[in-house]
Design a protein around this motif. Structure first.
Motif, PDB file in Angstrom:
ATOM      1  N   GLU A 140       0.832  -1.199   0.000  1.00  0.00           N
ATOM      2  CA  GLU A 140       0.000   0.000   0.000  1.00  0.00           C
ATOM      3  C   GLU A 140       0.871   1.255   0.000  1.00  0.00           C
ATOM      4  O   GLU A 140       0.559   2.250  -0.668  1.00  0.00           O
ATOM      5  CB  GLU A 140      -0.922  -0.003   1.216  1.00  0.00           C
ATOM      6  CG  GLU A 140      -1.962  -1.111   1.201  1.00  0.00           C
ATOM      7  CD  GLU A 140      -2.679  -1.282   2.541  1.00  0.00           C
ATOM      8  OE1 GLU A 140      -3.650  -2.050   2.590  1.00  0.00           O
ATOM      9  OE2 GLU A 140      -2.237  -0.658   3.536  1.00  0.00           O
ATOM     10  N   LEU A 176      -7.909  10.618  -3.694  1.00  0.00           N
ATOM     11  CA  LEU A 176      -7.708   9.522  -4.644  1.00  0.00           C
ATOM     12  C   LEU A 176      -8.961   9.363  -5.500  1.00  0.00           C
ATOM     13  O   LEU A 176     -10.046   9.077  -4.985  1.00  0.00           O
ATOM     14  CB  LEU A 176      -7.401   8.232  -3.886  1.00  0.00           C
ATOM     15  CG  LEU A 176      -7.162   6.962  -4.712  1.00  0.00           C
ATOM     16  CD1 LEU A 176      -6.103   7.197  -5.779  1.00  0.00           C
ATOM     17  CD2 LEU A 176      -6.755   5.814  -3.798  1.00  0.00           C
ATOM     18  N   LEU A 178       0.901   4.086  -2.880  1.00  0.00           N
ATOM     19  CA  LEU A 178       0.688   5.504  -2.589  1.00  0.00           C
ATOM     20  C   LEU A 178       1.859   6.345  -3.081  1.00  0.00           C
ATOM     21  O   LEU A 178       1.667   7.442  -3.626  1.00  0.00           O
ATOM     22  CB  LEU A 178       0.486   5.710  -1.089  1.00  0.00           C
ATOM     23  CG  LEU A 178       0.236   7.157  -0.649  1.00  0.00           C
ATOM     24  CD1 LEU A 178      -1.000   7.728  -1.337  1.00  0.00           C
ATOM     25  CD2 LEU A 178       0.108   7.243   0.868  1.00  0.00           C
ATOM     26  N   LEU A 228      -4.274  10.828  -8.150  1.00  0.00           N
ATOM     27  CA  LEU A 228      -4.249  11.393  -6.809  1.00  0.00           C
ATOM     28  C   LEU A 228      -3.922  12.873  -6.913  1.00  0.00           C
ATOM     29  O   LEU A 228      -2.871  13.240  -7.443  1.00  0.00           O
ATOM     30  CB  LEU A 228      -3.225  10.662  -5.944  1.00  0.00           C
ATOM     31  CG  LEU A 228      -3.332  10.960  -4.434  1.00  0.00           C
ATOM     32  CD1 LEU A 228      -3.050   9.707  -3.621  1.00  0.00           C
ATOM     33  CD2 LEU A 228      -2.371  12.059  -4.034  1.00  0.00           C
ATOM     34  N   LEU A 240      -6.507   1.391   0.147  1.00  0.00           N
ATOM     35  CA  LEU A 240      -5.795   2.658   0.308  1.00  0.00           C
ATOM     36  C   LEU A 240      -6.782   3.806   0.492  1.00  0.00           C
ATOM     37  O   LEU A 240      -6.595   4.669   1.359  1.00  0.00           O
ATOM     38  CB  LEU A 240      -4.906   2.907  -0.909  1.00  0.00           C
ATOM     39  CG  LEU A 240      -3.924   4.073  -0.831  1.00  0.00           C
ATOM     40  CD1 LEU A 240      -2.965   3.900   0.337  1.00  0.00           C
ATOM     41  CD2 LEU A 240      -3.141   4.195  -2.144  1.00  0.00           C
TER      42      LEU A 240
END
Length: 225
Positions: free
Chosen positions: A155, A211, A159, A221, A198
């Protein structure tokens, strides 16, 4: 560490990517020198691994163009051209190190690690920020609105990739390659599942979503527009 591999031989590229992935690094592969020049001037990388014999733009020309553009990403040439004069030529073109094929991956990894530890020629960004969301690459920490967010390793990588591409739409294929090192479609919902997890951690507890799903295209994002 995020690494750009510029290599047009698919078997060699796959071997390198597999080794870096097992060491916990994110790797992008570009087989064309001209495309690599475009990528390296627009994306942030910790190290580059560059072949000399490339289509579009050869490795020497690529490095000269990057240094002329003041792109200071540490770079190691990985090539079958291994004479003394060739090595000197590579270093004078802007390469920081030179390794000749055939090679041992353990040596390549050690040299890449050594390059990444060199004091930066200019301050490198170690904290990514989008609105009130912060990702500390060194400390491996994520915070939003002052609150710490716990992420699993995959994750965190997902990100990081999304934040580095702030405002751009990243397709499912791009995420599979950059986060999972899949250069094929595994026919699973792994991307969608991780995006959902996420989003539950970085968006749902907060008022403003960052997001976004771009229908039939991918994910982006970015701060509210």
């Amino acid at each position: 560490m995020r690494i750009l591999v510029v290599e047009d031989d698919r078997k060699t590229a796959d071997y390198i990517v597999k080794g870096f992935a097992e060491s916990g690094h994110v790797t992008d592969v570009i087989p064309d020198g001209r495309d690599a020049l475009f990528q390296a001037t627009r994306e942030a990388y910790d190290v580059m691994v560059v072949d000399r014999m490339l289509p579009g733009l050869d490795g020497l020309s690529l490095m000269k163009a990057l240094r002329a553009a003041r792109v200071k990403i540490p770079a190691i040439f990985l090539t079958s051209v291994g004479g003394v004069d060739d090595r000197v030529e590579g270093l004078e073109a802007g390469g920081d190190d030179y390794l000749v094929k055939p090679f041992a991956f353990t040596e390549l990894l050690a040299r890449v690690n050594a390059l990444s530890r060199r004091p930066p020629a200019q301050e490198q960004v170690t904290v990514l920020r989008v609105a009130d969301l912060e990702l500390d690459i060194v400390k491996r920490q994520v915070r939003r609105g002052g609150e710490t967010i716990e992420l699993q390793p995959r994750e965190f990588t997902l990100l990081e990739v999304l934040m580095r591409g702030e405002g751009r739409v990243l397709t499912r294929t791009m995420l599979l390659e950059r986060v999972w090192d899949f250069h094929f479609d595994p026919k699973t919902s792994v991307v969608e599942t991780h995006i959902s997890r996420l989003r539950a951690k970085i968006d749902k507890p907060f008022d403003v979503p960052l997001l976004h799903t771009v229908r039939n295209t991918g994910y982006s994002l970015h701060a509210p527009r």
